[in-house]
Design an enzyme around this catalytic site. Structure first.
Site, PDB file in Angstrom:
ATOM      1  N   PRO A  22      14.317  70.326-118.391  1.00 34.67           N
ATOM      2  CA  PRO A  22      13.574  69.280-119.104  1.00 34.67           C
ATOM      3  C   PRO A  22      14.176  67.908-118.825  1.00 34.67           C
ATOM      4  O   PRO A  22      15.384  67.724-118.953  1.00 34.67           O
ATOM      5  CB  PRO A  22      13.753  69.657-120.581  1.00 34.67           C
ATOM      6  CG  PRO A  22      14.983  70.503-120.618  1.00 34.67           C
ATOM      7  CD  PRO A  22      15.061  71.198-119.302  1.00 34.67           C
ATOM      8  N   MET A  23      13.341  66.957-118.441  1.00 35.63           N
ATOM      9  CA  MET A  23      13.846  65.605-118.145  1.00 35.63           C
ATOM     10  C   MET A  23      12.912  64.521-118.690  1.00 35.63           C
ATOM     11  O   MET A  23      11.780  64.389-118.242  1.00 35.63           O
ATOM     12  CB  MET A  23      14.049  65.433-116.642  1.00 35.63           C
ATOM     13  CG  MET A  23      15.302  66.173-116.147  1.00 35.63           C
ATOM     14  SD  MET A  23      15.548  66.026-114.386  1.00 35.63           S
ATOM     15  CE  MET A  23      14.228  67.080-113.773  1.00 35.63           C
TER      16      MET A  23
ATOM     17  N   HIS B  33      14.407  72.266-128.383  1.00 37.08           N
ATOM     18  CA  HIS B  33      15.589  71.498-127.955  1.00 37.08           C
ATOM     19  C   HIS B  33      16.627  71.515-129.071  1.00 37.08           C
ATOM     20  O   HIS B  33      16.530  70.768-130.048  1.00 37.08           O
ATOM     21  CB  HIS B  33      15.164  70.064-127.625  1.00 37.08           C
ATOM     22  CG  HIS B  33      16.206  69.262-126.904  1.00 37.08           C
ATOM     23  ND1 HIS B  33      17.522  69.660-126.781  1.00 37.08           N
ATOM     24  CD2 HIS B  33      16.114  68.066-126.245  1.00 37.08           C
ATOM     25  CE1 HIS B  33      18.194  68.740-126.085  1.00 37.08           C
ATOM     26  NE2 HIS B  33      17.361  67.771-125.753  1.00 37.08           N
TER      27      HIS B  33
ATOM     28  N   ALA C 102      19.953  71.121-128.318  1.00 38.00           N
ATOM     29  CA  ALA C 102      21.171  70.744-127.586  1.00 38.00           C
ATOM     30  C   ALA C 102      21.455  69.248-127.670  1.00 38.00           C
ATOM     31  O   ALA C 102      20.728  68.488-128.307  1.00 38.00           O
ATOM     32  CB  ALA C 102      21.016  71.163-126.125  1.00 38.00           C
TER      33      ALA C 102
ATOM     34  N   TYR D 198      21.053  66.158-130.530  1.00 38.58           N
ATOM     35  CA  TYR D 198      19.826  65.764-131.229  1.00 38.58           C
ATOM     36  C   TYR D 198      19.702  66.585-132.529  1.00 38.58           C
ATOM     37  O   TYR D 198      20.616  67.308-132.884  1.00 38.58           O
ATOM     38  CB  TYR D 198      18.619  65.907-130.295  1.00 38.58           C
ATOM     39  CG  TYR D 198      18.707  64.934-129.132  1.00 38.58           C
ATOM     40  CD1 TYR D 198      18.535  63.571-129.349  1.00 38.58           C
ATOM     41  CD2 TYR D 198      19.028  65.364-127.853  1.00 38.58           C
ATOM     42  CE1 TYR D 198      18.652  62.655-128.305  1.00 38.58           C
ATOM     43  CE2 TYR D 198      19.158  64.457-126.792  1.00 38.58           C
ATOM     44  CZ  TYR D 198      18.964  63.107-127.027  1.00 38.58           C
ATOM     45  OH  TYR D 198      19.089  62.205-126.007  1.00 38.58           O
TER      46      TYR D 198
ATOM     47  N   ARG E   4      17.206  75.908-126.348  1.00 32.03           N
ATOM     48  CA  ARG E   4      18.235  75.244-125.525  1.00 32.03           C
ATOM     49  C   ARG E   4      19.387  74.801-126.417  1.00 32.03           C
ATOM     50  O   ARG E   4      19.182  74.144-127.440  1.00 32.03           O
ATOM     51  CB  ARG E   4      17.648  74.026-124.802  1.00 32.03           C
ATOM     52  CG  ARG E   4      18.605  73.507-123.744  1.00 32.03           C
ATOM     53  CD  ARG E   4      17.986  72.430-122.890  1.00 32.03           C
ATOM     54  NE  ARG E   4      18.402  72.610-121.511  1.00 32.03           N
ATOM     55  CZ  ARG E   4      18.648  71.609-120.658  1.00 32.03           C
ATOM     56  NH1 ARG E   4      18.496  70.364-121.026  1.00 32.03           N
ATOM     57  NH2 ARG E   4      19.030  71.858-119.434  1.00 32.03           N
TER      58      ARG E   4
END
Ligand SMILES: Cc1cc2nc3c(=O)[nH]c(=O)nc-3n(C[C@H](O)[C@H](O)[C@H](O)COP(=O)(O)O)c2cc1C
Length: 356
Positions: free
Chosen positions: A25-26, A158, A160, A163, A212
């Site tokens: 993911p970016m 997410h 990781a 966050y 993640r």
């Protein structure tokens, strides 16, 4: 490398991937006011045409007033944004690809350098009321259900990089004294466990759910959620039982061992502890440079895949996520498969500005 382990299919629940390579993911910030454009759809479609096994979208934020700190980070809520996400998954499917959105809430943040601010104050473990927490859990679950209903193949949460979900794991930010906080990882796990349970309840038993995680935080690269294998068990097993199917274990460099006396990396330990499939990531196919320095203009050269494939062959993990190399070159997977080594490009930081 056609017959290599990297190019063997992967199957889990209803998810069948043509190979083991995942696009990491970016965040690209190319979705004005949170709405992905046709260019965003084409950017992902090119990776599907380039034979990426599973595409993970950039982080896309849930329906909370302060889930994002930037104007053009995509939303995963609201009619317009969801409509455009449907165009993205249709474009990816038309090219034979598979995809998950990465569902995100940034949590307590500093204002971004652009000066843009969300409509409400940033929220993190220290600020949130019990009602905020419940509404946030519901918003994650709704986003996961929307992903399923739009036709995505799986969903990634997410948890990781410091966050929101990770802020609850971390004593540095989780100072709560109720059941969402405490001195043990078991206590600080409560928020994530409830998010996963709520997601699972919405999407049903068969839809694959990826989580993640990282030990490191953007706020502190040396932070660790679990400092021993036993603590890692206390962290991962309840998440696994809550319904995580695949653990995506984020490291900056995949070859770095997690604990002393073993060369296993984070994905290796996660697989050993939970028995579930895992994804590794971190400087795959690159040499030199660190992804966090990419934001300061640092590039990276092409690197070999020997150490990665040694670990994959040994069964340490099931899937391998590639970030910067795939940001620069949509055809990276095909080139590796066809051993067109001379054509590999490394990572060019100028590509951060454009959707190549
Ligand atoms: C431009 C950029 C944006 C990123 N955005 C995210 C993101 O939205 N969510 C996330 O979990 N990781 C994000 N990352 C981290 C990557 O997913 C990946 O873990 C990291 O780049 C290491 O992989 P690499 O060395 O192959 O680039 C980002 C990385 C880059 C370079």
């Amino acid at each position: 490398m056609n017959n290599h382990a990297l190019f063997q299919p992967f199957q889990f629940k209803g998810l069948t991937l043509k190979n083991r390579i995942v696009m990491a993911p970016m965040t690209r910030q190319k979705s004005p006011d949170g709405v992905p454009t046709e260019d965003v759809a084409k950017y992902y479609q090119r990776r599907a045409e380039g034979e990426v096994g599973l595409i993970l979208s950039e982080g896309t934020v849930i329906n909370r007033p302060a889930s994002s700190n930037e104007k053009d980070v995509p939303h995963f809520h609201g009619e317009k944004s969801l409509h455009q996400w449907q165009a993205v998954i249709q474009a990816v499917h038309s090219a034979g690809g598979k995809m998950a959105p990465q569902i995100w809430h940034m949590g307590k943040m500093k204002p971004s350098s652009s000066g843009w601010l969300p409509k409400a104050a940033f929220e993190g473990p220290a600020e949130m009321t019990l009602e905020d927490i419940q509404n946030t859990i519901n918003a994650y679950a709704q986003a996961a259900l929307d992903a399923k209903n739009l036709g995505f193949d799986t969903v990634e949460l997410h948890g990781a990089h410091g966050y929101l979900i990770d802020q609850f794991f971390w004593p540095g930010m989780n100072t709560r004294t109720d059941r969402f906080g405490g001195n043990t990882i078991a206590a600080r796990n409560t928020f994530a466990v409830e998010v996963v349970k709520a997601v699972r309840a919405k999407v049903g038993a068969d839809f694959p759910v990826i989580l993640r995680l990282s030990q490191w935080k953007q706020q502190d690269y040396n932070a660790k959620v679990a400092t021993t294998p036993k603590e890692m068990e206390e962290w991962l097993l309840p998440l696994s039982e809550a319904g995580v199917d695949i653990f995506h274990c984020s490291q900056r460099r995949f070859w770095e061992p997690e604990f002393a006396d073993s060369d296993l990396n984070f994905a290796g330990w996660a697989k050993k502890i939970t028995g579930k499939p895992t994804i590794t990531v971190g400087s795959i196919g690159l040499s030199g440079g660190d992804f966090l320095n990419s934001f300061r203009g640092q590039g990276a050269e092409v690197g070999g895949l020997e150490e990665l494939t040694r670990r994959l062959d040994r069964g340490d993990f099931d899937l391998v996520a590639v970030g910067r190399a795939l940001l620069t070159d949509s055809q990276w997977v095909k080139k590796v498969k066809e051993a067109r080594t001379d054509e590999l490009k490394g990572f060019n930081p100028a590509d951060l500005a454009v959707l190549t």
